[in-house]
Design a protein around this motif. Structure first.
Motif, short mmCIF file in Angstrom:
data_model
loop_
_atom_site.label_atom_id
_atom_site.label_comp_id
_atom_site.label_asym_id
_atom_site.label_seq_id
_atom_site.Cartn_x
_atom_site.Cartn_y
_atom_site.Cartn_z
N LEU A 76 0.82 -1.21 0.00
CA LEU A 76 0.00 0.00 0.00
C LEU A 76 0.86 1.26 0.00
N ASP A 77 0.26 2.38 -0.43
CA ASP A 77 0.95 3.66 -0.33
C ASP A 77 0.84 4.17 1.11
N MET A 78 1.49 5.31 1.39
CA MET A 78 1.53 5.85 2.76
C MET A 78 0.13 6.10 3.30
N THR A 79 -0.76 6.68 2.50
CA THR A 79 -2.11 6.97 2.99
C THR A 79 -2.80 5.70 3.45
N ARG A 80 -2.76 4.67 2.64
CA ARG A 80 -3.45 3.43 3.00
C ARG A 80 -2.74 2.70 4.13
N GLN A 81 -1.40 2.72 4.16
CA GLN A 81 -0.70 2.09 5.29
C GLN A 81 -1.01 2.83 6.58
N ALA A 82 -1.07 4.16 6.54
CA ALA A 82 -1.38 4.93 7.74
C ALA A 82 -2.79 4.61 8.24
N ARG A 83 -3.75 4.53 7.32
CA ARG A 83 -5.13 4.18 7.72
C ARG A 83 -5.18 2.80 8.36
N GLU A 84 -4.48 1.85 7.75
CA GLU A 84 -4.48 0.49 8.27
C GLU A 84 -3.77 0.41 9.62
N ALA A 85 -2.66 1.12 9.77
CA ALA A 85 -1.95 1.12 11.05
C ALA A 85 -2.80 1.73 12.15
N LEU A 86 -3.50 2.82 11.85
CA LEU A 86 -4.37 3.45 12.85
C LEU A 86 -5.58 2.57 13.17
N ALA A 87 -6.12 1.87 12.19
CA ALA A 87 -7.20 0.91 12.46
C ALA A 87 -6.70 -0.20 13.37
N ASN A 88 -5.47 -0.67 13.13
CA ASN A 88 -4.89 -1.68 14.02
C ASN A 88 -4.66 -1.11 15.41
N LEU A 89 -4.24 0.15 15.51
CA LEU A 89 -4.07 0.78 16.82
C LEU A 89 -5.42 0.83 17.55
#
Length: 117
Positions: A35-48
């Motif tokens: 994924l690009d940064m936007t999608r990785q950031a969304r996924e990381a925050l969902a995991n958080l």
């Protein structure tokens, strides 16, 4: 004596989340590295969000977050996602640091939150 609760990680030798003395310590990344940064950031925050819930708290109790990203030129994209996600009534202290991460990781979030109650 205060108990230490460790929520295991899929990775050997690591806890995904640790709860001790009213505090939650956790690290969140994306699950999909293509994924690009936007999608990785969304996924990381969902995991958080999931990890905080698993520890019995939520982002309104987040005290601090250190965000490590592989390319500081991508910080505006990460910031946009952060601003969509963060609890604006209870914003945590946050730092963003450029770092070399595991292959495929563009973002890693180290967070400390208070437990509820």
């Amino acid at each position: 004596m205060l108990p230490i609760i460790r929520i295991p990680s899929e990775a050997a030798g690591r806890s995904r989340t640790t709860v001790h003395n009213g505090f939650v310590f956790t690290v969140a990344t994306a699950d999909t590295y293509e994924l690009d940064m936007t999608r990785q950031a969304r996924e990381a925050l969902a995991n958080l969000d999931r990890q905080l819930a698993e520890a019995g708290t939520d982002k309104s109790r987040l005290l601090s977050a250190t965000v490590y990203i592989t390319d500081m030129a991508q910080k505006p994209a990460m910031n946009a996602v952060w601003l969509e996600w963060v609890d604006h009534a209870n914003p945590p202290q946050r730092a963003c640091i450029g770092a070399t991460l595991e292959e495929g990781d563009m973002i890693e979030i180290v967070a400390i939150a208070a437990t509820k109650g």
